[in-house]
Design an enzyme around this catalytic site. Structure first.
Site, mmCIF file in Angstrom:
data_model
loop_
_atom_site.group_PDB
_atom_site.id
_atom_site.type_symbol
_atom_site.label_atom_id
_atom_site.label_comp_id
_atom_site.label_asym_id
_atom_site.label_seq_id
_atom_site.Cartn_x
_atom_site.Cartn_y
_atom_site.Cartn_z
ATOM 1 N N GLU A 248 -26.226 -16.423 47.132
ATOM 2 C CA GLU A 248 -26.201 -17.840 46.728
ATOM 3 C C GLU A 248 -26.609 -17.972 45.258
ATOM 4 O O GLU A 248 -25.998 -18.731 44.506
ATOM 5 C CB GLU A 248 -27.174 -18.664 47.580
ATOM 6 C CG GLU A 248 -26.626 -19.146 48.904
ATOM 7 C CD GLU A 248 -25.604 -20.264 48.775
ATOM 8 O OE1 GLU A 248 -25.275 -20.671 47.658
ATOM 9 O OE2 GLU A 248 -25.114 -20.707 49.822
ATOM 10 N N LYS B 75 -14.429 -18.501 40.965
ATOM 11 C CA LYS B 75 -15.304 -19.300 41.835
ATOM 12 C C LYS B 75 -15.033 -19.017 43.310
ATOM 13 O O LYS B 75 -15.960 -18.952 44.127
ATOM 14 C CB LYS B 75 -15.126 -20.790 41.550
ATOM 15 C CG LYS B 75 -15.766 -21.230 40.255
ATOM 16 C CD LYS B 75 -15.735 -22.734 40.152
ATOM 17 C CE LYS B 75 -16.486 -23.215 38.931
ATOM 18 N NZ LYS B 75 -16.571 -24.669 38.896
HETATM 19 N N1 LIG Z 1 -12.219 -24.843 36.205
HETATM 20 C C1 LIG Z 1 -11.541 -24.682 37.360
HETATM 21 N N2 LIG Z 1 -10.261 -24.284 37.343
HETATM 22 C C2 LIG Z 1 -9.581 -24.110 38.502
HETATM 23 N N3 LIG Z 1 -10.088 -24.309 39.730
HETATM 24 C C3 LIG Z 1 -11.365 -24.687 39.802
HETATM 25 C C4 LIG Z 1 -12.168 -24.910 38.649
HETATM 26 N N4 LIG Z 1 -13.400 -25.287 39.041
HETATM 27 C C5 LIG Z 1 -13.369 -25.292 40.375
HETATM 28 N N5 LIG Z 1 -12.171 -24.936 40.853
HETATM 29 C C6 LIG Z 1 -11.789 -24.817 42.295
HETATM 30 O O1 LIG Z 1 -12.542 -25.738 43.058
HETATM 31 C C7 LIG Z 1 -13.389 -25.034 43.961
HETATM 32 C C8 LIG Z 1 -14.735 -25.732 44.043
HETATM 33 O O2 LIG Z 1 -15.318 -25.667 42.766
HETATM 34 P P1 LIG Z 1 -16.751 -26.263 42.473
HETATM 35 O O3 LIG Z 1 -17.136 -25.953 41.084
HETATM 36 O O4 LIG Z 1 -16.760 -27.699 42.887
HETATM 37 O O5 LIG Z 1 -17.544 -25.348 43.445
HETATM 38 P P2 LIG Z 1 -18.628 -25.769 44.489
HETATM 39 O O6 LIG Z 1 -18.820 -24.552 45.332
HETATM 40 O O7 LIG Z 1 -18.249 -27.049 45.167
HETATM 41 O O8 LIG Z 1 -19.810 -25.905 43.471
HETATM 42 P P3 LIG Z 1 -20.880 -27.081 43.319
HETATM 43 O O9 LIG Z 1 -21.872 -26.819 44.391
HETATM 44 O O10 LIG Z 1 -21.408 -26.833 41.929
HETATM 45 O O11 LIG Z 1 -20.122 -28.388 43.469
HETATM 46 C C9 LIG Z 1 -13.473 -23.596 43.421
HETATM 47 O O12 LIG Z 1 -13.786 -22.656 44.436
HETATM 48 C C10 LIG Z 1 -12.099 -23.415 42.828
HETATM 49 O O13 LIG Z 1 -11.150 -23.095 43.837
#
Ligand SMILES: Nc1ncnc2c1ncn2[C@@H]1O[C@H](COP(=O)(O)OP(=O)(O)OP(=O)(O)O)[C@@H](O)[C@H]1O
Length: 122
Positions: free
Chosen positions: A63, A88
């Site tokens: 994590e 990600k």
């Molecule tokens: N800059 C980016 N370009 C392309 N796809 C992205 C990008 N940022 C996020 N994603 C997509 O969206 C998904 C979720 O991203 P996010 O950053 O919201 O992650 P999270 O696990 O929800 O993190 P957080 O807890 O910070 O909200 C990623 O796994 C990826 O598939």
């Protein structure tokens, strides 16, 4: 020595950042505390404690790494980028793998004891 102690402060800041910004991290901390409470309640063996604590450490470790990778990805690629998405997704998959391993281990250790408790009560 001062530098060594300062390092702990930075690490603590990292923990605080992950805890306050990531819901998944908070959920996994709670799950870890629950597993520890169940370990005491069900009086698991030393070897079983080893597995339980290893699982907790692995889940929290992935994590934390996931949070670091996500943060770094947002820093270097604030806009949409297919590769950033893959980074990600793969990082999140690492958490999923360890969480699944922890779930299976938890079932192997706790389920028989919980069932025995119910059988005993019935
Ligand atoms: N800059 C980016 N370009 C392309 N796809 C992205 C990008 N940022 C996020 N994603 C997509 O969206 C998904 C979720 O991203 P996010 O950053 O919201 O992650 P999270 O696990 O929800 O993190 P957080 O807890 O910070 O909200 C990623 O796994 C990826 O598939």
């Amino acid at each position: 020595m001062k530098k060594f102690i300062r390092g702990f402060g930075f690490a603590f800041n990292g923990l605080k950042y992950a805890y306050t910004t990531q819901l998944n991290f908070r959920v996994h901390v709670f799950a870890g505390l629950l597993a520890i409470a169940m370990g005491f309640f069900l009086q698991i063996s030393a070897a079983e404690w080893n597995w339980v604590t290893l699982c907790i450490a692995m889940v929290l470790l992935t994590e934390l790494l996931n949070t670091g990778i996500e943060t770094l990805t947002d820093l270097v690629s604030p806009g949409y980028n297919k590769l950033a998405g893959h980074v990600k997704d793969v990082s999140a998959a690492a958490v999923l793998v360890t969480a699944f391993f922890a779930l299976v281990t938890g079932c192997i250790i706790f389920l028989p004891k919980i069932l025995a408790l119910f059988n005993h009560a019935a």
